[in-house]
Scaffold this motif. Structure first.
Motif, short mmCIF file in Angstrom:
data_model
loop_
_atom_site.label_atom_id
_atom_site.label_comp_id
_atom_site.label_asym_id
_atom_site.label_seq_id
_atom_site.Cartn_x
_atom_site.Cartn_y
_atom_site.Cartn_z
N GLY A 27 0.81 -1.21 0.00
CA GLY A 27 0.00 0.00 0.00
C GLY A 27 0.85 1.26 0.00
O GLY A 27 0.49 2.26 -0.64
N ARG A 28 1.99 1.21 0.69
CA ARG A 28 2.90 2.35 0.69
C ARG A 28 3.59 2.50 -0.66
O ARG A 28 3.80 3.61 -1.15
CB ARG A 28 3.93 2.16 1.80
CG ARG A 28 4.95 3.30 1.92
CD ARG A 28 4.29 4.61 2.30
NE ARG A 28 5.26 5.67 2.49
CZ ARG A 28 4.96 6.94 2.71
NH1 ARG A 28 3.69 7.31 2.77
NH2 ARG A 28 5.89 7.85 2.88
N HIS A 31 1.17 4.15 -3.19
CA HIS A 31 0.32 5.24 -2.69
C HIS A 31 0.30 6.45 -3.63
O HIS A 31 -0.62 7.28 -3.55
CB HIS A 31 0.75 5.66 -1.28
CG HIS A 31 1.94 6.56 -1.23
ND1 HIS A 31 3.23 6.10 -1.38
CD2 HIS A 31 2.04 7.91 -1.06
CE1 HIS A 31 4.08 7.12 -1.28
NE2 HIS A 31 3.38 8.22 -1.09
N THR A 32 1.29 6.55 -4.53
CA THR A 32 1.26 7.64 -5.50
C THR A 32 0.66 7.21 -6.84
O THR A 32 0.51 8.04 -7.73
CB THR A 32 2.70 8.16 -5.76
OG1 THR A 32 3.51 7.08 -6.25
CG2 THR A 32 3.32 8.69 -4.47
N PRO A 36 -6.26 6.02 -2.33
CA PRO A 36 -6.37 4.95 -1.33
C PRO A 36 -7.72 4.25 -1.29
O PRO A 36 -7.78 3.02 -1.18
CB PRO A 36 -6.08 5.67 -0.01
CG PRO A 36 -6.35 7.12 -0.28
CD PRO A 36 -5.97 7.33 -1.70
N LEU A 39 -8.05 2.10 -4.29
CA LEU A 39 -7.25 0.88 -4.12
C LEU A 39 -8.03 -0.15 -3.32
O LEU A 39 -8.04 -1.34 -3.66
CB LEU A 39 -5.94 1.23 -3.42
CG LEU A 39 -5.05 0.05 -3.00
CD1 LEU A 39 -4.65 -0.79 -4.21
CD2 LEU A 39 -3.82 0.54 -2.25
N TYR A 88 -5.26 2.22 4.04
CA TYR A 88 -4.60 2.75 2.85
C TYR A 88 -4.48 4.26 2.91
O TYR A 88 -3.50 4.84 2.42
CB TYR A 88 -5.37 2.31 1.59
CG TYR A 88 -5.23 0.85 1.27
CD1 TYR A 88 -4.00 0.21 1.36
CD2 TYR A 88 -6.32 0.09 0.86
CE1 TYR A 88 -3.87 -1.14 1.06
CE2 TYR A 88 -6.20 -1.25 0.56
CZ TYR A 88 -4.97 -1.87 0.67
OH TYR A 88 -4.84 -3.20 0.37
N MET A 89 -5.47 4.93 3.50
CA MET A 89 -5.36 6.37 3.69
C MET A 89 -4.23 6.70 4.66
O MET A 89 -3.52 7.70 4.48
CB MET A 89 -6.70 6.93 4.20
CG MET A 89 -7.81 6.89 3.17
SD MET A 89 -9.44 7.28 3.86
CE MET A 89 -9.21 9.01 4.30
N LEU A 91 -1.48 5.10 4.99
CA LEU A 91 -0.20 4.88 4.32
C LEU A 91 0.15 6.01 3.36
O LEU A 91 1.27 6.02 2.82
CB LEU A 91 -0.24 3.54 3.57
CG LEU A 91 -0.23 2.31 4.48
CD1 LEU A 91 -0.64 1.06 3.71
CD2 LEU A 91 1.14 2.12 5.10
N GLN A 92 -0.75 6.95 3.16
CA GLN A 92 -0.41 8.11 2.35
C GLN A 92 0.61 9.00 3.05
O GLN A 92 1.44 9.63 2.40
CB GLN A 92 -1.67 8.93 2.04
CG GLN A 92 -2.72 8.19 1.24
CD GLN A 92 -2.31 7.98 -0.20
OE1 GLN A 92 -1.98 8.92 -0.92
NE2 GLN A 92 -2.33 6.73 -0.64
N THR A 93 0.57 9.05 4.38
CA THR A 93 1.44 9.96 5.12
C THR A 93 2.24 9.28 6.22
O THR A 93 3.07 9.93 6.86
CB THR A 93 0.60 11.09 5.76
OG1 THR A 93 -0.44 10.51 6.57
CG2 THR A 93 -0.03 11.97 4.69
N GLY A 157 -1.83 10.14 8.99
CA GLY A 157 -1.89 8.70 8.81
C GLY A 157 -2.04 7.95 10.12
O GLY A 157 -2.73 6.92 10.18
#
Length: 299
Positions: A27-28, A31-32, A36, A39, A88-89, A91-93, A157
């Motif tokens: 997921g990381r 992430h770009t 999320p 996904l 997943y959200m 893992l965005q930050t 995150g």
């Protein structure tokens, strides 16, 4: 009747945390490449297609599922729609190590949720274990500097993962309630497929909102395709099956201890694939969390 913990059962129970740690790392990695919540929707759509030949009978009119549709709609919201999307959200930050360490507080979160909302009794020993585990989570959130807790500013995150953990705690307690048709509960593929069916409706609605708010376009490629196959087959289907089989053999009390292998696996995988080497406070936090689980689980 529950069995003693054997090496084979231990492998089954360790397989789930390994896959869930891999889910955090993957997921990381992507992430770009994909939003999320999108996904999460794609992951469970693929899992639905995989399980349909195995448990598709549950979607038929006379399967026994539909009189319980509200029950499975709630399970789908908590376990498929909210938990995975929030992870997943997160893992965005936040890093996979932080996400899985915060998630390792799940057994203690289940203790609190059980006491407040499901009438479960809590012993003094369990409270001590919960405090140790909470100390581990706070150590992660403060990045190893306790004085920062006074003016702590959480990474977004970390907050998402805390919310995901609460969602999974409610989901886990809901699973303990005897409110499912026996024919569906006895078939693991049908039971999971029933949850995914409603979970896709929730996740699809969330995905529509995400795109309506201006989500970045999906960057299709072999990396994303491989990631989708992995998160659908490994963490969503195989890990669920292995975890269920192991838990049936030794019971939830013993099986629950294995969930704390997830941050350990995530640390190794992050170092191997992302170059995100752990810090000393990660090791201390892991020790506190596992120590809390051990204290609360002692007879």
């Amino acid at each position: 009747m529950q069995e003693r913990l054997t090496f084979r059962t231990a492998l089954l129970l360790a397989f789930g945390p390994l896959m869930w740690a891999g889910n955090a790392v993957v997921g990381r990695v992507v992430h770009t490449l994909v939003p999320p919540i999108t996904l999460n929707f794609l992951r469970w759509a693929l899992a639905f297609a995989i399980l349909l030949p195995l448990g598709g009978w549950v979607l038929k009119r006379g399967s026994g599922l539909w009189p319980y549709w509200r029950r499975f709609a709630l399970l789908g919201l908590l376990g498929v729609g909210l938990y995975n999307a929030l992870q997943y959200m997160a893992l965005q930050t936040s890093s996979p190590i932080n996400v899985t360490l915060v998630g390792a507080s799940l057994p203690m979160c289940m203790l609190v949720v059980g006491a407040l909302f499901f009438g479960a009794s809590v012993s003094r020993q369990q409270v001590l274990g919960a405090l140790l585990s909470l100390a581990g989570v706070l150590l992660v959130l403060s990045r190893g500097e306790w004085q920062q807790l006074l003016g702590l500013r959480l990474v977004l995150g970390d907050v998402f993962m805390l919310l995901a953990t609460v969602s999974w705690a409610f989901y886990s307690w809901q699973l303990t309630l005897p409110r499912d048709p026996p024919t569906v509960r006895a078939d693991w593929a049908a039971f999971l497929l029933a949850q995914i069916t409603f979970g896709l409706l929730w996740s699809g609605g969330m995905t529509a909102v995400e795109w309506g708010l201006g989500a970045a376009p999906i960057q299709w490629g072999w990396t994303l395709a491989a990631a989708l196959v992995f998160v659908a087959v490994g963490p969503a289907v195989l890990a669920y099956r292995a975890w269920g089989a192991g838990m049936q053999r030794v019971g939830p009390n013993v099986a629950g201890l294995f969930i704390n292998l997830t941050p350990l696996f995530a640390t190794v995988l992050s170092a191997a694939f992302l170059g995100e080497w752990p810090h000393l406070y990660h090791g201390l936090a892991f020790a506190l969390i596992v120590g809390g689980i051990w204290v609360s689980a002692r007879r």
